[in-house]
Motif scaffolding. Sequence first.
Motif, PDB file in Angstrom:
ATOM      1  N   TYR A 180       0.850  -0.787   0.233  1.00 19.69           N
ATOM      2  CA  TYR A 180      -0.206   0.181   0.014  1.00 19.69           C
ATOM      3  C   TYR A 180       0.919   1.070  -0.170  1.00 19.69           C
ATOM      4  CZ  TYR A 180      -3.514  -3.548   1.521  1.00 19.69           C
ATOM      5  OH  TYR A 180      -4.046  -4.325   1.791  1.00 19.69           O
ATOM      6  N   CYS A 181      -0.203   2.222  -0.027  1.00 17.55           N
ATOM      7  CA  CYS A 181       0.809   3.610  -0.836  1.00 17.55           C
ATOM      8  C   CYS A 181      -0.171   4.558  -1.001  1.00 17.55           C
ATOM      9  CB  CYS A 181       2.153   4.140  -1.366  1.00 17.55           C
ATOM     10  SG  CYS A 181       1.792   4.446  -3.049  1.00 17.55           S
ATOM     11  N   SER A 182       0.192   5.561   0.012  1.00 23.84           N
ATOM     12  CA  SER A 182      -1.332   7.129   0.039  1.00 23.84           C
ATOM     13  C   SER A 182      -0.367   8.205  -0.817  1.00 23.84           C
ATOM     14  CB  SER A 182      -1.152   7.962   1.489  1.00 23.84           C
ATOM     15  OG  SER A 182      -0.029   7.636   1.886  1.00 23.84           O
ATOM     16  N   VAL A 183      -1.560   8.669  -1.191  1.00 26.33           N
ATOM     17  CA  VAL A 183      -0.792   9.585  -2.779  1.00 26.33           C
ATOM     18  C   VAL A 183      -1.658  10.983  -2.278  1.00 26.33           C
ATOM     19  CG1 VAL A 183      -0.924  10.158  -5.401  1.00 26.33           C
ATOM     20  CG2 VAL A 183      -0.411   7.511  -4.130  1.00 26.33           C
ATOM     21  N   ARG A 184      -0.774  11.793  -2.516  1.00 27.62           N
ATOM     22  CA  ARG A 184      -1.056  13.471  -2.634  1.00 27.62           C
ATOM     23  C   ARG A 184      -1.775  14.223  -3.070  1.00 27.62           C
ATOM     24  NH1 ARG A 184      -1.332  17.360   2.427  1.00 27.62           N
ATOM     25  NH2 ARG A 184      -3.658  15.920   2.763  1.00 27.62           N
ATOM     26  N   GLU A 185      -1.745  14.005  -4.201  1.00 22.95           N
ATOM     27  CA  GLU A 185      -1.979  15.103  -5.169  1.00 22.95           C
ATOM     28  C   GLU A 185      -2.086  16.361  -5.436  1.00 22.95           C
ATOM     29  OE1 GLU A 185      -3.900  13.847 -10.147  1.00 22.95           O
ATOM     30  OE2 GLU A 185      -3.694  12.538  -8.529  1.00 22.95           O
ATOM     31  N   VAL A 186      -1.850  16.385  -6.027  1.00 21.43           N
ATOM     32  CA  VAL A 186      -1.795  18.345  -6.082  1.00 21.43           C
ATOM     33  C   VAL A 186      -1.717  18.868  -7.267  1.00 21.43           C
ATOM     34  CG1 VAL A 186      -0.235  20.388  -4.348  1.00 21.43           C
ATOM     35  CG2 VAL A 186      -0.229  18.532  -3.775  1.00 21.43           C
ATOM     36  N   LEU A 187      -2.752  19.949  -7.275  1.00 20.59           N
ATOM     37  CA  LEU A 187      -3.042  20.713  -8.769  1.00 20.59           C
ATOM     38  C   LEU A 187      -2.512  22.416  -8.069  1.00 20.59           C
ATOM     39  CD1 LEU A 187      -3.627  21.364 -11.278  1.00 20.59           C
ATOM     40  CD2 LEU A 187      -5.875  21.010 -10.364  1.00 20.59           C
ATOM     41  N   TYR A 233      -1.252  28.877 -16.486  1.00 19.56           N
ATOM     42  CA  TYR A 233      -0.326  28.274 -15.995  1.00 19.56           C
ATOM     43  C   TYR A 233      -1.151  26.976 -15.065  1.00 19.56           C
ATOM     44  CZ  TYR A 233       3.332  25.797 -13.020  1.00 19.56           C
ATOM     45  OH  TYR A 233       4.110  25.124 -12.097  1.00 19.56           O
ATOM     46  N   GLU A 234      -0.944  25.887 -14.828  1.00 21.90           N
ATOM     47  CA  GLU A 234      -1.068  24.392 -14.562  1.00 21.90           C
ATOM     48  C   GLU A 234      -0.439  23.731 -14.579  1.00 21.90           C
ATOM     49  OE1 GLU A 234      -5.166  22.888 -15.016  1.00 21.90           O
ATOM     50  OE2 GLU A 234      -3.858  20.910 -15.276  1.00 21.90           O
ATOM     51  N   ASN A 235      -0.379  22.701 -13.252  1.00 18.88           N
ATOM     52  CA  ASN A 235       0.764  22.239 -12.647  1.00 18.88           C
ATOM     53  C   ASN A 235       0.440  20.881 -12.079  1.00 18.88           C
ATOM     54  OD1 ASN A 235       3.346  20.548 -12.808  1.00 18.88           O
ATOM     55  ND2 ASN A 235       3.464  21.980 -10.608  1.00 18.88           N
ATOM     56  N   ARG A 236       0.078  19.545 -12.140  1.00  9.89           N
ATOM     57  CA  ARG A 236      -0.284  19.022 -11.068  1.00  9.89           C
ATOM     58  C   ARG A 236       0.879  17.848 -11.539  1.00  9.89           C
ATOM     59  NH1 ARG A 236      -5.838  17.006 -11.400  1.00  9.89           N
ATOM     60  NH2 ARG A 236      -6.155  18.271 -12.733  1.00  9.89           N
ATOM     61  N   PHE A 237       0.801  17.555 -10.141  1.00 11.12           N
ATOM     62  CA  PHE A 237       2.149  16.291  -9.044  1.00 11.12           C
ATOM     63  C   PHE A 237       1.852  15.923  -8.123  1.00 11.12           C
ATOM     64  CE2 PHE A 237       2.928  20.261  -6.709  1.00 11.12           C
ATOM     65  CZ  PHE A 237       3.241  20.020  -5.749  1.00 11.12           C
ATOM     66  N   ALA A 238       2.357  14.810  -7.679  1.00 11.35           N
ATOM     67  CA  ALA A 238       2.183  14.098  -6.625  1.00 11.35           C
ATOM     68  C   ALA A 238       3.198  13.490  -5.299  1.00 11.35           C
ATOM     69  CB  ALA A 238       2.113  12.877  -7.418  1.00 11.35           C
ATOM     70  N   LEU A 253       6.146   2.785  -2.498  1.00 11.58           N
ATOM     71  CA  LEU A 253       6.481   3.478  -3.320  1.00 11.58           C
ATOM     72  C   LEU A 253       6.304   2.550  -4.485  1.00 11.58           C
ATOM     73  CD1 LEU A 253       7.120   5.763  -4.737  1.00 11.58           C
ATOM     74  CD2 LEU A 253       9.752   5.187  -5.062  1.00 11.58           C
ATOM     75  N   ASN A 254       6.649   1.298  -4.017  1.00 12.95           N
ATOM     76  CA  ASN A 254       6.487   0.008  -5.492  1.00 12.95           C
ATOM     77  C   ASN A 254       4.255   0.166  -5.490  1.00 12.95           C
ATOM     78  OD1 ASN A 254       9.195  -1.462  -5.804  1.00 12.95           O
ATOM     79  ND2 ASN A 254       8.775  -2.075  -3.769  1.00 12.95           N
ATOM     80  N   ALA A 255       4.049   0.300  -4.420  1.00  8.97           N
ATOM     81  CA  ALA A 255       2.529  -0.371  -5.063  1.00  8.97           C
ATOM     82  C   ALA A 255       2.238   1.223  -5.795  1.00  8.97           C
ATOM     83  CB  ALA A 255       1.878   0.466  -3.563  1.00  8.97           C
ATOM     84  N   ALA A 256       2.876   2.318  -6.082  1.00  8.11           N
ATOM     85  CA  ALA A 256       2.424   3.604  -6.733  1.00  8.11           C
ATOM     86  C   ALA A 256       1.952   3.138  -8.207  1.00  8.11           C
ATOM     87  CB  ALA A 256       2.930   4.462  -6.342  1.00  8.11           C
ATOM     88  N   SER A 257       0.937   3.318  -8.630  1.00  9.67           N
ATOM     89  CA  SER A 257       0.802   3.258 -10.208  1.00  9.67           C
ATOM     90  C   SER A 257       1.963   4.155 -10.952  1.00  9.67           C
ATOM     91  CB  SER A 257      -1.041   3.478 -10.613  1.00  9.67           C
ATOM     92  OG  SER A 257      -0.706   4.829 -10.386  1.00  9.67           O
ATOM     93  N   GLU A 258       1.897   3.420 -12.443  1.00  7.05           N
ATOM     94  CA  GLU A 258       2.752   4.763 -13.738  1.00  7.05           C
ATOM     95  C   GLU A 258       1.914   5.875 -13.624  1.00  7.05           C
ATOM     96  OE1 GLU A 258       2.835   2.732 -17.270  1.00  7.05           O
ATOM     97  OE2 GLU A 258       3.832   0.629 -16.507  1.00  7.05           O
ATOM     98  N   GLN A 259       0.899   6.131 -13.194  1.00  5.40           N
ATOM     99  CA  GLN A 259       0.539   7.337 -13.652  1.00  5.40           C
ATOM    100  C   GLN A 259       0.884   8.667 -12.612  1.00  5.40           C
ATOM    101  OE1 GLN A 259      -3.377   7.905 -13.645  1.00  5.40           O
ATOM    102  NE2 GLN A 259      -3.993  10.052 -13.658  1.00  5.40           N
ATOM    103  N   THR A 260       0.693   7.837 -11.476  1.00  6.98           N
ATOM    104  CA  THR A 260       1.851   8.581 -10.332  1.00  6.98           C
ATOM    105  C   THR A 260       3.248   8.659  -9.959  1.00  6.98           C
ATOM    106  OG1 THR A 260      -0.625   7.691  -8.356  1.00  6.98           O
ATOM    107  CG2 THR A 260       2.097   8.350  -7.397  1.00  6.98           C
TER     108      THR A 260
END
Length: 390
Positions: free
Chosen positions: A291-298, A331-336, A342-349
């Motif tokens: 498992y991993c937790s993701v915080r996606e920031v826009l 301007y827009e930047n999206r990051f995680a 970390l191995n639980a993260a998807s390719e998109q993440t």
Amino acid sequence: MKNFIILFSSVLFFASCASSEKALKHGDYNSAIELAYKKLLRNPENQEEIANIELAYNIAQEADLRQIAFLKKEGNPQNYDQIYNLYMTIRRRQTRVKSLPDLFLKNNNRKVVFNTIDVDDELIKSKQNAAAFSYAHAVQMLNNGTKEGARKSYYEFMQVKQYYQNYKDVDSLTRVARSKGMTYVILKVQNKSRLPSNAGIEDELMRISTKDLGDEWIRFDTHESNSFKYDYAVNLIIKNADVGIPSRSLTDYNENKVVPDGLDYQYDKEGNLVIDSAGHPIKVPKYKTIYCSVREVLEQQGAVVNALAEFVNLNHNQVLETQLLTAEHRYENRFAIVNGDLNAASEQTIALMRNAGALPPPPEVMINECMKVLKDQNLNTIRTHRDLFE
């Protein structure tokens, strides 16, 4: 222009007629002559084409001479050009048939004789009359003081040059007519915003090609010239420009994966160890969930420029039209940010993680991007309001 349209129509008709006989039936005698002429060059014995060219020639000659007599009798100076063209047609027609070998109609047992007349004197006279009339008419239109008159006179002077390349002062008058018939439009930028005037705004907005804006009689300039008086101005008035405060939005979610976790002994339903035929315990793959937790920031930031396109008639100091323009750039930047395995993260993440640390562009860069949009909007507005300059 009339002669060109007539010639073009004849070319289309000529292309549609496969034979001199068809051209004769349609009353296009010049095309019939041309079609028969080409075939007779290859075969001077072609009896059908001999008969067709003789008939077409005689009818065409008679019709043109009759039309010339009528136009002369009418006494209208505007007819000089038509008379000249008719004489030219007769001359070309006669030259055409003279170049053919002797033609003989076997059924009538006679040689074909094409009656010709000397049109050189009348051709020169009608050419002189046509040039003199066009010149006088052009001068008259040039002196009426309107752009429309100047434009018509320009084409009339060009017609004179078709007769005589160096007729009187036609070259200088053609240039005068061209200048007087032009509509001159100056494009300007007025900065009424809080942006500093030395920020290069005017340079960016005027860094355009005006070739596709103008036409034969309308010229657009971005830098004012002292060589002529401008008729219209298009003022691009910058009302305000603003760069917004950066904003940030967060989205939290979890991701997981099932991954191999070594090997384990295989047991049957009764809980007994499963043995293979050789007496060895059988092992099977073992898995676990990570498992991993993701915080996606826009991160977002916007800039906007409001302007007014103003169309002004400088001769009457009158505003003809105004058009509100709004140009935006975002301007827009999206990051995680990932916590946990970390191995639980998807390719998109994983891809979003690479965007972390990017900085928004400076305010002046965002405003400059708005100016590029505004420049295109202004050009499109000018194109849709071209009728104001007519």
